[in-house]
Design a protein around this motif. Structure first.
Motif, PDB file in Angstrom:
ATOM      1  N   UNK A   3      -6.144   9.089   5.557  1.00 36.34           N
ATOM      2  CA  UNK A   3      -6.136   8.891   6.993  1.00 36.34           C
ATOM      3  C   UNK A   3      -4.902   8.096   7.434  1.00 36.34           C
ATOM      4  N   UNK A   4      -4.522   7.115   6.640  1.00 37.90           N
ATOM      5  CA  UNK A   4      -3.358   6.280   6.934  1.00 37.90           C
ATOM      6  C   UNK A   4      -2.448   6.297   5.712  1.00 37.90           C
ATOM      7  N   UNK A   5      -1.185   6.575   5.925  1.00 41.44           N
ATOM      8  CA  UNK A   5      -0.228   6.616   4.828  1.00 41.44           C
ATOM      9  C   UNK A   5       0.914   5.636   5.096  1.00 41.44           C
ATOM     10  N   UNK A   6       1.098   4.728   4.173  1.00 46.69           N
ATOM     11  CA  UNK A   6       2.246   3.829   4.210  1.00 46.69           C
ATOM     12  C   UNK A   6       3.045   4.113   2.944  1.00 46.69           C
ATOM     13  N   UNK A   7       4.214   4.683   3.103  1.00 47.13           N
ATOM     14  CA  UNK A   7       4.964   5.201   1.955  1.00 47.13           C
ATOM     15  C   UNK A   7       5.889   4.182   1.316  1.00 47.13           C
ATOM     16  N   UNK A   8       5.991   3.003   1.904  1.00 44.43           N
ATOM     17  CA  UNK A   8       6.910   1.977   1.386  1.00 44.43           C
ATOM     18  C   UNK A   8       6.116   0.861   0.713  1.00 44.43           C
ATOM     19  N   UNK A   9       5.973   0.879  -0.593  1.00 42.42           N
ATOM     20  CA  UNK A   9       5.224  -0.195  -1.246  1.00 42.42           C
ATOM     21  C   UNK A   9       5.897  -1.555  -1.064  1.00 42.42           C
ATOM     22  N   UNK A  10       7.252  -1.558  -1.072  1.00 41.15           N
ATOM     23  CA  UNK A  10       7.975  -2.807  -0.921  1.00 41.15           C
ATOM     24  C   UNK A  10       9.242  -2.616  -0.116  1.00 41.15           C
ATOM     25  N   UNK A  11       9.553  -3.628   0.687  1.00 41.25           N
ATOM     26  CA  UNK A  11      10.769  -3.586   1.506  1.00 41.25           C
ATOM     27  C   UNK A  11      11.442  -4.954   1.451  1.00 41.25           C
ATOM     28  N   UNK A  12      12.770  -4.924   1.557  1.00 41.32           N
ATOM     29  CA  UNK A  12      13.542  -6.155   1.645  1.00 41.32           C
ATOM     30  C   UNK A  12      14.363  -6.117   2.927  1.00 41.32           C
ATOM     31  N   UNK A  13      14.496  -7.268   3.554  1.00 40.54           N
ATOM     32  CA  UNK A  13      15.325  -7.345   4.759  1.00 40.54           C
ATOM     33  C   UNK A  13      16.025  -8.697   4.776  1.00 40.54           C
ATOM     34  N   UNK A 103     -13.112   2.334  10.564  1.00 37.62           N
ATOM     35  CA  UNK A 103     -11.740   1.861  10.420  1.00 37.62           C
ATOM     36  C   UNK A 103     -11.146   2.356   9.109  1.00 37.62           C
ATOM     37  N   UNK A 104      -9.856   2.711   9.164  1.00 37.02           N
ATOM     38  CA  UNK A 104      -9.146   3.129   7.962  1.00 37.02           C
ATOM     39  C   UNK A 104      -7.865   2.301   7.850  1.00 37.02           C
ATOM     40  N   UNK A 105      -7.616   1.808   6.645  1.00 40.90           N
ATOM     41  CA  UNK A 105      -6.403   1.038   6.386  1.00 40.90           C
ATOM     42  C   UNK A 105      -5.489   1.787   5.434  1.00 40.90           C
ATOM     43  N   UNK A 106      -4.186   1.545   5.567  1.00 39.71           N
ATOM     44  CA  UNK A 106      -3.232   2.034   4.601  1.00 39.71           C
ATOM     45  C   UNK A 106      -3.182   1.122   3.382  1.00 39.71           C
ATOM     46  N   UNK A 107      -2.356   1.489   2.418  1.00 38.13           N
ATOM     47  CA  UNK A 107      -2.258   0.716   1.182  1.00 38.13           C
ATOM     48  C   UNK A 107      -1.324  -0.477   1.306  1.00 38.13           C
ATOM     49  N   UNK A 108      -0.616  -0.566   2.427  1.00 41.16           N
ATOM     50  CA  UNK A 108       0.181  -1.751   2.682  1.00 41.16           C
ATOM     51  C   UNK A 108       1.628  -1.646   2.254  1.00 41.16           C
ATOM     52  N   UNK A 109       2.468  -2.442   2.892  1.00 40.21           N
ATOM     53  CA  UNK A 109       3.887  -2.592   2.542  1.00 40.21           C
ATOM     54  C   UNK A 109       4.164  -4.069   2.348  1.00 40.21           C
ATOM     55  N   UNK A 110       4.742  -4.404   1.214  1.00 42.49           N
ATOM     56  CA  UNK A 110       5.106  -5.791   0.942  1.00 42.49           C
ATOM     57  C   UNK A 110       6.524  -6.035   1.441  1.00 42.49           C
ATOM     58  N   UNK A 111       6.654  -6.918   2.415  1.00 39.72           N
ATOM     59  CA  UNK A 111       7.963  -7.220   2.994  1.00 39.72           C
ATOM     60  C   UNK A 111       8.464  -8.562   2.473  1.00 39.72           C
ATOM     61  N   UNK A 112       9.695  -8.564   2.000  1.00 39.63           N
ATOM     62  CA  UNK A 112      10.339  -9.798   1.566  1.00 39.63           C
ATOM     63  C   UNK A 112      11.577 -10.024   2.417  1.00 39.63           C
ATOM     64  N   UNK A 113      11.635 -11.196   3.046  1.00 39.99           N
ATOM     65  CA  UNK A 113      12.796 -11.546   3.855  1.00 39.99           C
ATOM     66  C   UNK A 113      13.715 -12.418   3.013  1.00 39.99           C
TER      67      UNK A 113
END
Lengths: 115, 116
Positions: A3-13, A103-113
């Protein structure tokens, strides 16, 4: 199908830069709501922003904005001027009004600043 | 202070020993829900309740029971816990009626459950 797709397991900014976290959804319900939550390492779930399926304008809340493209079924979160405190897991979620309000949740994206 | 309170925060127990995780909210919310969070899987809804005496299964209800006898309380019951129920559990509530979807859920602080 997810139902919800988050394709970025991890991101850096880099600090002070903007970042976009992707979210696509799948529903046949004409009435639904999309939510983004932040989960810092301490574990609590913090509500960030909401977009309704009938909303004409993209939602904004301070440094958070939601890039809502209904035809593409995407609801990307944009964080402007990233701060070190933005480092966390980010979850996209959907609520289908006609489908018993589940409610449906995605698998999440881990963001590191990065400083 | 408006909040969702879960107890206990941490629990280590053994297979087959019945346990209950309590959840209480002081915001007069109609909608309450339980989730489990596992690495790589995000949050998955176990059960939810639209109002008193009304409960529905979410995506992963097997092995769990709930009840909604009062508006403020929504306990999660594991009758015979097994190791695959080791997880981080969240209770949530929102001022949601059946016709509107725009209210965010307020989450408890989570319960970390380990079943040995």
């Amino acid at each position: 199908a997810q139902k919800i797709t988050q394709t970025q397991p991890g991101m850096f900014v880099q600090e002070k830069e903007a970042v976009t976290l992707d979210c696509t959804y799948d529903t046949s319900d004409p009435s639904y709501g999309l939510f983004w939550y932040k989960q810092p390492s301490s574990g609590e779930m913090i509500f960030l922003i909401y977009q309704g399926s009938y909303d004409q304008q993209n939602a904004t809340e301070g440094r958070y904005s939601l890039n809502f493209q209904k035809a593409r079924k995407s609801a990307n979160l944009v964080i402007s001027a990233s701060q070190l405190g933005d480092s966390a897991m980010y979850f996209c979620a959907m609520r289908e009004v006609q489908h018993d309000n589940q409610f449906y949740f995605g698998t999440g994206t881990s963001l590191t600043v990065i400083p | 202070e408006a909040q969702v309170t879960q107890n206990p925060r941490y629990l280590i127990t053994v297979t087959g020993k019945k346990l209950t995780v309590t959840c209480s909210q002081n915001m007069n919310h109609e909608y309450m829900s339980w989730y489990r969070q596992d690495p790589g899987l995000g949050l998955r809804q176990i059960y939810y309740s639209m109002n008193v005496e009304v409960t529905d299964k979410g995506d992963v209800p097997e092995g769990y029971k709930v009840s909604r006898k009062e508006k403020r309380n929504f306990p999660l019951i594991l009758e015979s816990p097994s190791p695959n129920q080791t997880s981080l559990y969240f209770c949530a509530s929102s001022s949601q009626t059946a016709r509107y979807s725009n209210q965010p859920q307020h989450f408890g602080d989570g319960t970390r459950l380990s079943i040995l």
